[in-house]
Design a protein around this motif. Structure first.
Motif, short mmCIF file in Angstrom:
data_model
loop_
_atom_site.label_atom_id
_atom_site.label_comp_id
_atom_site.label_asym_id
_atom_site.label_seq_id
_atom_site.Cartn_x
_atom_site.Cartn_y
_atom_site.Cartn_z
N GLN A 79 -6.97 4.89 -12.15
CA GLN A 79 -8.06 3.71 -12.69
C GLN A 79 -8.22 2.55 -11.55
O GLN A 79 -8.90 1.63 -11.76
N GLY A 80 -7.36 2.89 -10.33
CA GLY A 80 -7.60 1.91 -9.31
C GLY A 80 -6.43 0.98 -9.05
O GLY A 80 -6.36 0.15 -8.04
N TYR A 81 -5.35 1.28 -9.71
CA TYR A 81 -3.96 0.43 -9.47
C TYR A 81 -3.42 1.05 -8.17
O TYR A 81 -3.60 2.11 -7.95
N SER A 82 -2.36 0.16 -7.90
CA SER A 82 -1.76 0.61 -6.47
C SER A 82 -0.97 1.83 -6.88
O SER A 82 -0.30 2.00 -7.94
N GLU A 83 -0.95 2.92 -6.00
CA GLU A 83 0.23 3.92 -6.06
C GLU A 83 1.32 3.71 -5.92
O GLU A 83 2.38 4.51 -6.64
N PHE A 84 1.54 2.83 -4.77
CA PHE A 84 3.22 2.81 -4.44
C PHE A 84 3.67 1.69 -5.42
O PHE A 84 4.75 1.71 -5.91
N TYR A 85 3.04 0.37 -5.41
CA TYR A 85 3.53 -0.83 -5.92
C TYR A 85 5.21 -1.14 -6.00
O TYR A 85 5.73 -0.97 -7.05
N GLY A 86 5.71 -1.46 -4.79
CA GLY A 86 7.10 -1.53 -4.80
C GLY A 86 7.31 -2.98 -5.06
O GLY A 86 6.30 -3.79 -4.66
N LEU A 87 8.53 -3.39 -5.13
CA LEU A 87 8.71 -5.00 -5.58
C LEU A 87 9.57 -5.52 -4.44
O LEU A 87 10.20 -4.61 -3.76
#
Length: 235
Positions: free
Chosen positions: A227-235
């Motif tokens: 739905q458009g959110y980040s695929e990786f999204y590391g912290l």
């Protein structure tokens, strides 16, 4: 600006114009979605390139723990999809030597890890929790996974789905979690098995796992990612 003046501009001067050009492009409705997708794709690529497989997320003392009663219960659809805990298995497929259905007892036979780590939600809150389980890397070794494959993909009893890049799947703090605060997972927290990934945002940490696939190709990336959110999204 006339043609002659443009030709005399230095590369540095041209680069100064880039934000202005980009801002102007965003003003064109037809270009907004492609530009946003391109920007997010570049961000995911860069995050993946900078990910350090041996860098550990911060761990905390027991005195820092958020009481489990104050640990928010985030649900995708329902708080309890009605998993039959006595008959539950994790179905393994894809690029593995030992596909099939694995009971919780088989997973629990691997070395147990406990960690106090921060859980960060994309909605803006975070808490420090105690999680227990087995390293996903140990489970992948047990099933003979091809760790040169690109992804580990999971599906869940509540129809949620998610994927991890292989580097994150092999990170030593990425767990197949079956305990919180020294007790078996409760239904609202994802019993009997969920992901705990302190290097990732909360929506990557799927609950109620039912299927795990090692693959090079994803038909679906993740519920929120699609739905458009980040695929990786590391912290």
């Amino acid at each position: 600006m006339d043609h002659r003046k443009f030709k005399r501009m230095s590369r540095r001067e041209l680069l100064k114009l880039t934000p202005v050009v980009a801002l102007g492009a965003f003003a064109i409705p037809a270009l907004q979605t492609p530009l946003l997708k391109a920007g997010l794709g570049f961000s995911d690529w860069a995050s993946g390139e900078f990910f350090r497989t041996g860098h550990m997320a911060t761990t905390f003392s027991d005195s820092d723990l958020t009481p489990i009663s104050k640990f928010p219960i985030n649900g995708y659809d329902v708080d309890d999809p009605g998993v039959d805990l006595d008959k539950w298995t994790l179905t393994v497929s894809g690029a593995v030597q030992k596909p099939g259905d694995y009971k919780l007892s088989q997973i629990q036979a691997l070395s147990k890890v406990t960690q106090n780590t921060r859980h960060v939600c994309v909605e803006g809150w975070d808490v420090i929790g105690n999680f227990g389980g087995v390293k996903l890397s140990d489970f992948l070794s047990m099933i003979g996974a091809d760790t040169s494959a690109r992804f580990v993909y999971v599906e869940c009893a509540d129809d949620y789905y998610e994927s991890l890049d292989m580097a994150t799947a092999l990170h030593p703090q990425t767990l197949l979690c079956y305990e919180m605060y020294g007790q078996p997972l409760t239904r609202e927290h994802g019993a009997p098995l969920r992901l705990n990934i302190p290097t990732k945002v909360g929506y990557k940490q799927a609950k109620y796992l039912t299927d795990l696939k090692v693959t090079n190709v994803l038909q679906r990336v993740g519920y929120w990612e699609d739905q458009g959110y980040s695929e990786f999204y590391g912290l």
